[in-house]
Write a protein that holds these residues in place. Structure first.
Motif, PDB file in Angstrom:
ATOM      1  N   PRO A  79      33.804  48.452  38.026  1.00  0.00           N
ATOM      2  CA  PRO A  79      34.761  48.578  38.818  1.00  0.00           C
ATOM      3  C   PRO A  79      35.848  49.783  38.665  1.00  0.00           C
ATOM      4  O   PRO A  79      36.157  50.488  39.809  1.00  0.00           O
ATOM      5  CB  PRO A  79      35.609  47.226  38.884  1.00  0.00           C
ATOM      6  CG  PRO A  79      34.475  46.310  38.470  1.00  0.00           C
ATOM      7  CD  PRO A  79      33.535  47.136  37.621  1.00  0.00           C
TER       8      PRO A  79
ATOM      9  N   ASP B 121      42.206  46.733  37.552  1.00  0.00           N
ATOM     10  CA  ASP B 121      41.446  46.618  36.442  1.00  0.00           C
ATOM     11  C   ASP B 121      42.188  46.254  35.119  1.00  0.00           C
ATOM     12  O   ASP B 121      41.966  45.566  34.173  1.00  0.00           O
ATOM     13  CB  ASP B 121      40.699  47.872  36.077  1.00  0.00           C
ATOM     14  CG  ASP B 121      39.600  47.716  34.977  1.00  0.00           C
ATOM     15  OD1 ASP B 121      38.695  46.869  35.264  1.00  0.00           O
ATOM     16  OD2 ASP B 121      40.006  48.481  33.982  1.00  0.00           O
TER      17      ASP B 121
ATOM     18  N   SER C 276      35.502  43.563  43.587  1.00  0.00           N
ATOM     19  CA  SER C 276      36.320  42.571  42.877  1.00  0.00           C
ATOM     20  C   SER C 276      36.909  41.629  43.806  1.00  0.00           C
ATOM     21  O   SER C 276      36.841  40.215  43.481  1.00  0.00           O
ATOM     22  CB  SER C 276      37.374  43.338  41.984  1.00  0.00           C
ATOM     23  OG  SER C 276      36.877  44.056  41.275  1.00  0.00           O
TER      24      SER C 276
END
Length: 424
Positions: free
Chosen positions: A259, A173, A49
């Motif tokens: 992720p 997230d 990310s």
């Protein structure tokens, strides 16, 4: 200076304010370790990310995330040289409080150079706390309990690997990268508060001129061949650990993980929470040298499993690497205090400087291997690295000298024992 007799030393040897049993003491030590090092590993769980956010290569982002190891190496060395007269307790909690500053600032930057600089600043604070804590434990716990105490500290390190990564992946997230770093800044402050309330004041435990005269200086510490082997082992262990768990994220993405799933993958560290405390038992049964060889061989088998295209096999391999490297680290760390005698701050600083320098090189070199030659080349290089570490561990087994401190009427005397014979 008021003299300390053996009985009074042992009465205060737990080093903790809380009036509880040994297991409770070790739990506090593990929690302090967790809150000290949680920032070191958390960012690795969100590496893909971060790479997308900053728009740089895998190697560049991996190096920036692991730039904290450079700060840790520098701070470990500086504290080892100049930290002899630092109050351990105050140094630890102040370092953790200051750690919250660069952690919070990471939530505001999108410049890769500034990001790397803030990670270095994090490393400076984390390593100062880590080095002083290692010295604190070596000074506060008697010889028969020091391996257990340091194993508890490494267990907290394991927990920070596991829960820090999972928390980081989950928060990033759900709330984004900025909220992630702000959350960890609050954990830094919690660590400072825990140290302030649980560790004993250290004025009467500080090394003094008496210790300096007996055990010599930095050159005499670094000139010890046994310590040189331990420094090399520490360097190679973190080289492999950082190289593996930084770049395996990209391999796992190639295998189709999201992720959030990457964060859950780090449950592979869970078995290490139960195996790392066995470091004391392994040292007692096998000795440090043989124990390091056995545990690193177990990690080598785990590395070989990473060559598979099966997600299940890769996960088993990652769990094996964690078990082996954490146990080896606990065994190597326990040897530093034994070898150092009264120069525990210097030896701890030298070990951690070597250890974190290994992590820095691991993040740099393994990333380059991945970008140019692929994942399999990385794995083979990491296997060769652990083989070299086992060679250094065999030198530990061969040398017959170990040092412990025996406090009698306030005087420290060096005693000679077998290198692999446990202290009693």
């Amino acid at each position: 200076m008021e003299k300390l007799d053996c009985a009074s030393l042992r009465a205060s040897a737990s080093g903790l304010v809380v009036p509880a049993g040994g297991r409770w003491h070790f739990g506090i030590i593990a929690l302090i370790a967790f809150l000290t090092l949680v920032d070191l590993f958390a960012a690795q769980a969100i590496l893909p990310s971060l790479q997308r956010e900053f728009g740089v290569s895998r190697a560049t982002m991996g190096f920036a995330v692991n730039a904290s190891t450079f700060g840790m190496a520098v701070a470990s060395l500086v504290v080892g040289i100049f930290g002899r007269d630092l109050d351990r307790r105050n140094g630890i909690w102040i370092s953790l409080a200051l750690l919250a500053v660069p952690t919070a600032l990471l939530s505001t930057t999108r410049d890769i150079a500034l990001f790397a600089g803030l990670r270095v600043a994090q490393g400076l604070c984390m390593a100062t706390a880590f080095t002083l804590t290692m010295a604190y434990l070596a000074e506060r716990f008697p010889a028969e309990r020091i391996t257990g105490a340091l194993a508890a500290y490494v267990t907290g390190n394991v927990a920070s690997n596991l829960f820090g990564r999972i928390l980081s992946a989950a928060v990033a997230d759900l709330g984004g990268l900025s909220i992630n770093f702000q959350t960890f800044a609050l954990l830094n402050l919690a660590g400072a508060a825990l140290v302030w309330t649980t560790l004993k004041r250290t004025e009467r435990m500080m090394p003094d001129q008496r210790g300096r005269a007996i055990n010599g200086s930095w050159p005499s510490v670094l000139g010890n061949r046994r310590l040189q082997s331990v420094l090399a082992i520490g360097f190679l262990i973190l080289f492999v650990f950082i190289g593996t768990y930084t770049y395996v994220n990209f391999r796992l993405v190639e295998l189709g993980l999201s992720p959030m799933q990457l964060g859950l993958i780090y449950f592979v560290f869970l078995p290490s929470l139960f195996t790392t405390p066995l470091g004391g038992l392994i040292a007692h049964r096998l000795g440090a040298g043989v124990g390091i060889i056995v545990t690193l061989f177990f990690a080598v088998l785990g590395l070989i499993a990473l060559l598979s295209n099966s997600l299940g096999v890769v996960l088993v391999g990652l769990a094996m690497i964690a078990i082996g490297t954490f146990l080896a680290q606990a065994l190597a760390t326990s040897q530093v205090g034994r070898i150092a005698g009264t120069e525990k701050a210097a030896a701890s600083g030298a070990y951690l400087a070597s250890y974190y320098t290994g992590g820095l090189f691991g993040s740099l070199l393994v990333g380059q291997l991945y970008d140019h030659f692929g994942w399999n080349a990385c794995v083979l290089a990491l296997v060769a690295t652990l083989a070299l570490a086992m060679l250094f561990a065999s030198a530990l087994r061969a040398e017959p000298v170990a040092i412990r401190s025996d406090y009698r009427n306030g005087q420290e005397t060096a005693l000679s024992k077998s290198a692999d014979q446990p202290h009693v």
